[in-house]
Design a protein around this motif. Structure first.
Motif, short mmCIF file in Angstrom:
data_model
loop_
_atom_site.label_atom_id
_atom_site.label_comp_id
_atom_site.label_asym_id
_atom_site.label_seq_id
_atom_site.Cartn_x
_atom_site.Cartn_y
_atom_site.Cartn_z
N UNK A 1 121.35 64.53 43.89
CA UNK A 1 121.59 64.03 45.24
C UNK A 1 120.48 63.11 45.72
N UNK A 2 119.24 63.45 45.47
CA UNK A 2 118.12 62.69 46.03
C UNK A 2 118.12 61.22 45.60
N UNK A 3 118.26 60.88 44.31
CA UNK A 3 118.29 59.46 43.95
C UNK A 3 119.48 58.71 44.53
N UNK A 4 120.63 59.40 44.67
CA UNK A 4 121.78 58.77 45.30
C UNK A 4 121.50 58.45 46.75
N UNK A 5 120.84 59.36 47.44
CA UNK A 5 120.50 59.15 48.84
C UNK A 5 119.45 58.05 48.98
N UNK A 6 118.49 58.00 48.08
CA UNK A 6 117.47 56.94 48.12
C UNK A 6 118.12 55.56 48.04
N UNK A 7 119.09 55.42 47.14
CA UNK A 7 119.78 54.14 47.00
C UNK A 7 120.61 53.82 48.23
N UNK A 8 121.26 54.83 48.77
CA UNK A 8 122.07 54.63 49.97
C UNK A 8 121.21 54.06 51.10
N UNK A 9 120.02 54.61 51.28
CA UNK A 9 119.14 54.17 52.36
C UNK A 9 118.62 52.75 52.13
N UNK A 10 118.52 52.35 50.87
CA UNK A 10 118.12 50.97 50.57
C UNK A 10 119.23 49.99 50.96
N UNK A 11 120.45 50.37 50.70
CA UNK A 11 121.59 49.49 50.98
C UNK A 11 121.90 49.46 52.47
N UNK A 12 121.71 50.58 53.14
CA UNK A 12 122.03 50.68 54.57
C UNK A 12 120.78 51.08 55.37
N UNK A 13 119.83 50.16 55.51
CA UNK A 13 118.60 50.46 56.28
C UNK A 13 118.88 50.74 57.75
N UNK A 14 120.12 50.41 58.19
CA UNK A 14 120.48 50.67 59.57
C UNK A 14 120.38 52.16 59.90
N UNK A 15 120.41 53.02 58.88
CA UNK A 15 120.33 54.46 59.11
C UNK A 15 119.08 54.83 59.88
N UNK A 16 117.97 54.15 59.58
CA UNK A 16 116.71 54.48 60.26
C UNK A 16 116.75 54.12 61.73
N UNK A 17 117.52 53.08 62.10
CA UNK A 17 117.62 52.70 63.51
C UNK A 17 118.37 53.76 64.31
N UNK A 18 119.19 54.57 63.61
CA UNK A 18 119.90 55.67 64.25
C UNK A 18 119.07 56.95 64.27
N UNK A 19 117.86 56.88 63.70
CA UNK A 19 117.02 58.07 63.64
C UNK A 19 117.40 59.01 62.52
N UNK A 20 118.17 58.51 61.55
CA UNK A 20 118.59 59.33 60.43
C UNK A 20 117.59 59.15 59.29
N UNK A 21 116.85 60.17 58.99
CA UNK A 21 115.83 60.11 57.93
C UNK A 21 116.38 60.71 56.64
N UNK A 22 115.65 60.47 55.58
CA UNK A 22 116.05 61.03 54.29
C UNK A 22 116.14 62.56 54.38
N UNK A 23 115.17 63.18 54.98
CA UNK A 23 115.16 64.64 55.05
C UNK A 23 116.29 65.16 55.93
N UNK A 24 116.55 64.49 57.05
CA UNK A 24 117.62 64.96 57.93
C UNK A 24 118.98 64.83 57.24
#
Length: 322
Positions: free
Chosen positions: A223-246
Motif C-alpha cells: 500500500x505505501x508505495x502505491x500511496x506515495x505515487x498517488x500523492x506525486x500525481x495528485x499534489x492537490x491532496x495536501x491542499x485539502x489537508x490530506x497527509x500520507x499518514x491520514x
C-alpha cells in the motif's frame, strides 16, 4: 418521481432507503423488463424487508426525468445517460454515485459541449458496502453517502426543485449517513474516494480477498508505495489537508468498516464482467504520463490485474468462483 439509473448493489441499496422513508415513487432504469420489480434488503443486523418498484428499460421511459441518480459502472455512465437523453432537460437534477468520478466528470464535460444541456450535475460518493445476490440486496458495511451542493445560478423554479430533492434525500438516506457538502468539501471527498478505490479495489483483486483482510501487517509494503505515487500525481491532496499518514489510516479504517465486503471490482472480476480499472488506476496512469511522473507500482498493479482478467477469460470455469 425519482429515477435510478443502474439497479445494481449500490443503486438498489439507495432505492430501498428512499422507498422505506419517503412516499416518492421510484423507477429503476436497467436492461430488463421487470414490472413490478420485487426485491429484499438485508440490513447489517440481518433483518430483511421486502420492496417493490417500477423497473423499465431506457426505451420505456416516456415522461421527462426531473430527478436522476446514476449508479452505473463508471464506463457505462455516458452511454446510459445518452440512452435517456430524450427525457432529460435543463432543469433535470442528476446525482452521480459511480466510482471513478474524476474521469467521469471529465467525460461529462466533453459530452455536454457536444450535446444539449442535460441538466444540473451533482457529483457524489458513497462508501457503503453492498452486494446483490439475485433479487436480494445485502448491506455489508456501513459508510456514508455525500453529494456536492450546487453553486450554479438557479432561477426560482430550479431552486425550489433542488431544495425539494435535497429534502427528500435528507429524509430517505438518513440511515446512510447522508450529507450535503460545499464545493471545497466535495472536491476533497472526490479525491479521497478516488484514492481509496485506486488502492483497495485492485489489491483485493490481486490477492483475492475481502476488504477486511487488507491491514497493516499483511499489506503495508504494498500500500505505501502505491500511496506515495498517488500523492506525486495528485499534489492537490495536501491542499485539502490530506497527509500520507491520514490517508493510510483511512485506508485501514475503511477496510475495517467494510470487513466482510467483496468490493465491486473483485465481484466483477470473478463474474467475468468488465472492470472499472480504466477509470481508477488507468486514469491515474494517464495523469502521470501527462505530467511526466513515473508510477511503476501502479503500472505493475494495472497490468497484473489485466493479466488476471485474461487468465479468467481464457479459463471460463474460473468465472463465478472466489
Amino acid at each position: 418521481m425519482i429515477h435510478i439509473l443502474g439497479p445494481g448493489a449500490i443503486g438498489l441499496l439507495h432505492a430501498t432507503h428512499l422507498l422505506k422513508y419517503t412516499k416518492i415513487p421510484i423507477t429503476l432504469i436497467g436492461t430488463k423488463i421487470i414490472n413490478p420489480f420485487k426485491f429484499t434488503h438485508q440490513q447489517l443486523n440481518h433483518q430483511s424487508t421486502s420492496f417493490e418498484c417500477d423497473y423499465k428499460t431506457s426505451q420505456q421511459i416516456q415522461q421527462p426525468i426531473d430527478r436522476l441518480i446514476v449508479c452505473t459502472k463508471s464506463y457505462d455512465v455516458i452511454s446510459s445517460i445518452e440512452s435517456i437523453q430524450h427525457q432529460l432537460h435543463e432543469q433535470t437534477i442528476i446525482i452521480i454515485l459511480s466510482n471513478g468520478i474524476l474521469k467521469i466528470l471529465n467525460d461529462l464535460n466533453v459530452y455536454q459541449t457536444k450535446n444539449k444541456n442535460i441538466g444540473m450535475i451533482l457529483p457524489g460518493i458513497t462508501t457503503h458496502g453492498s452486494i446483490k445476490i439475485n433479487s436480494n440486496i445485502v448491506h455489508t458495511g456501513i459508510g456514508f453517502t455525500q453529494i456536492g451542493i450546487s453553486d450554479v445560478q438557479m432561477n426560482s423554479r430550479q431552486q425550489q426543485q433542488y431544495e425539494e430533492f435535497m429534502d427528500i434525500l435528507t429524509l430517505g438516506w438518513k440511515e446512510l449517513n447522508f450529507q450535503r457538502l460545499n464545493d471545497k468539501e466535495i472536491q476533497l471527498k472526490l479525491y479521497w474516494k478516488f484514492c481509496m478505490n485506486c488502492i483497495i479495489n485492485p489489491i483485493t483483486c490481486l490477492i483475492n480477498c475481502k476488504n477486511g483482510f487488507i491491514d497493516y501487517n499483511h499489506c503495508h509494503d504494498l500500500i505505501e508505495p502505491l500511496l506515495n505515487e498517488f500523492l506525486l500525481v495528485f499534489p492537490i491532496m495536501s491542499t485539502f489537508g490530506l497527509t500520507k499518514q491520514s490517508l493510510l489510516n483511512d485506508i485501514y479504517q475503511l477496510c475495517l468498516d467494510t470487513f466482510n465486503n467483496q468490493n465491486s471490482m473483485l465481484v466483477d472480476l470473478y463474474k467475468g464482467r468488465r472492470l472499472e480499472l480504466d477509470y481508477l488506476n488507468g486514469f491515474l496512469i494517464e495523469m502521470a504520463k501527462k505530467n511526466s511522473i513515473d508510477v511503476p507500482n501502479h503500472l505493475f498493479l494495472f497490468h497484473a490485474i489485466q493479466s488476471k482478467v485474461q487468465l479468467i477469460t481464457k479459463n471460463s470455469h474460473l468465472v463465478g468462483h472466489l
